[in-house]
Design an enzyme around this catalytic site. Structure first.
Site, PDB file in Angstrom:
ATOM      1  N   GLY A 311      -9.271  23.894   5.698  1.00  0.00           N
ATOM      2  CA  GLY A 311      -8.155  24.728   5.882  1.00  0.00           C
ATOM      3  C   GLY A 311      -8.573  26.079   6.435  1.00  0.00           C
ATOM      4  O   GLY A 311      -9.689  26.347   6.797  1.00  0.00           O
ATOM      5  N   GLU A 312      -7.509  27.098   5.984  1.00  0.00           N
ATOM      6  CA  GLU A 312      -7.945  28.813   6.143  1.00  0.00           C
ATOM      7  C   GLU A 312      -7.728  28.919   7.687  1.00  0.00           C
ATOM      8  O   GLU A 312      -8.213  29.964   8.035  1.00  0.00           O
ATOM      9  CB  GLU A 312      -9.186  28.723   5.740  1.00  0.00           C
ATOM     10  CG  GLU A 312      -9.386  28.929   4.225  1.00  0.00           C
ATOM     11  CD  GLU A 312     -10.743  29.166   3.916  1.00  0.00           C
ATOM     12  OE1 GLU A 312     -11.499  29.668   4.460  1.00  0.00           O
ATOM     13  OE2 GLU A 312     -10.874  28.825   2.527  1.00  0.00           O
ATOM     14  N   GLY A 313      -7.569  27.685   8.620  1.00  0.00           N
ATOM     15  CA  GLY A 313      -7.540  28.179  10.093  1.00  0.00           C
ATOM     16  C   GLY A 313      -9.137  27.773  10.598  1.00  0.00           C
ATOM     17  O   GLY A 313      -9.255  27.963  11.905  1.00  0.00           O
TER      18      GLY A 313
END
Length: 345
Positions: A311-313
């Site tokens: 996640g997190e981009g």
């Protein structure tokens, strides 16, 4: 709820874009996905010379009430601890932002902790954690509306800073559970196929997570509308990301979609405004169970498959060089006539 003016990109320029791409010094179609990306971005920007300006990655962060039911391997304090890691530049998303020239913004949508806003975190907190949707709606109507509005506000600021390409990430222990709930509600794929290990559950943990989420689904007594399902099962950071996506589409920005959670966010956003998908580029297929299924249900073609599940981009940012290559192709390659090469197809 805030309304958005999102329209499908004007198709008038498609023929000119296609002609330009087809007349570059290469066999027609030989650059594959790069050609598709150049066409999509040219349509979004309504130009034969598209560009990428000031890429930014926004991480929306919040805690989830459903974590009280043991659906995650990680305790909820990991949410604020990882935000501290972001601030110190030590997370996965940090090195990728540095490598690919992304500005990183961290937004508190609903973290159950008093964060140090003076260090640069954007304070958009709606409440400390969503409620436990095993027993009640995750948020009220007013809280949902605030999330949408505040997500849109962050994106308007990015746009004012010159950004036209936006990656969205998240940090929130428990958010794969909300993602699984949205996925089953909006695609009608059985819940058991939508539930995975999240941050690392073993088989027994996944089974428990499924049982909790199935109970929550069985207890739901709302009206079944997309709006109500988003509100009832969503995370504060996820609904804020929906507002961000819708605002980005209205401003005709490119939306880089990250992994399982952000894919389900744009799935939910598309239930409200289907046209938002024209502005989305799906960065990767992650390793979370269900991600491939939801991508397939949306007809999405992810650019990468690296087995990521952070996640997190991170996956969206990893795909950025491919998108940059598509822009360089359409702007920097010569055409047959100018290069004095016989067009051979």
């Amino acid at each position: 709820m805030k309304t958005f003016q999102i329209t499908r990109p004007d198709e008038t320029i498609r023929e000119a874009l296609t002609d330009k791409i087809n007349n570059l010094t290469k066999p027609k179609g030989s650059l594959g996905t790069l050609e598709e990306l150049a066409l999509q971005i040219g349509l979004i920007q309504q130009t034969l010379t598209p560009e990428l300006r000031h890429p930014q990655n926004i991480i929306f962060a919040a805690d989830h009430g459903i974590v009280d039911e043991g659906v995650s391997l990680s305790p909820k304090e990991i949410t604020w601890q990882q935000i501290s890691n972001f601030l110190h530049g030590g997370a996965g998303v940090n090195f990728l932002c540095r490598q690919h020239g992304f500005e990183l913004k961290i937004v508190d949508a609903g973290v159950d902790y008093d964060l140090p806003y003076e260090k640069g975190i954007i304070n958009m907190k709606v409440r400390k954690s969503s409620r436990n949707y095993l027993y009640e709606a995750a948020m009220t109507e007013e809280e949902m509306n605030l999330c949408i509005e505040r997500g849109a506000e962050v994106v308007r600021q990015c746009h004012a800073e010159g950004c036209n390409v936006l990656s969205l990430g998240e940090m929130g222990i428990g958010n794969t559970s909300s993602s699984s709930m949205w996925m089953t509600c909006f695609t009608h794929i059985p819940l058991e196929l939508c539930v995975g290990a999240g941050s690392g559950l073993d088989n027994a943990g996944v089974h428990h997570k499924y049982n909790v989420l199935q109970q929550a689904l069985d207890h739901y007594q709302g009206d079944g509308s997309a709006h109500d399902l988003i509100r009832y099962f969503g995370g504060l950071e996820m609904v804020m990301a929906i507002g961000a996506m819708l605002q980005a589409a209205e401003l005709k920005m490119i939306i880089l979609v990250d992994g399982f959670i952000m894919t389900n966010c744009i799935l939910a956003a598309s239930q409200l405004y289907p046209e938002v998908l024209h502005y989305a580029i799906f960065g990767h297929q992650g390793d979370e169970a269900g991600h491939k299924l939801v991508l397939d249900a949306m007809g999405a073609k992810p650019l990468l498959n690296l087995g990521l599940r952070l996640g997190e981009g991170t996956g969206a940012i990893c795909s950025y060089p491919i998108i940059d290559s598509a822009i360089r192709m359409i702007n920097e390659m010569d055409n047959f006539a100018h290069a004095a090469i016989t067009k051979y197809f």
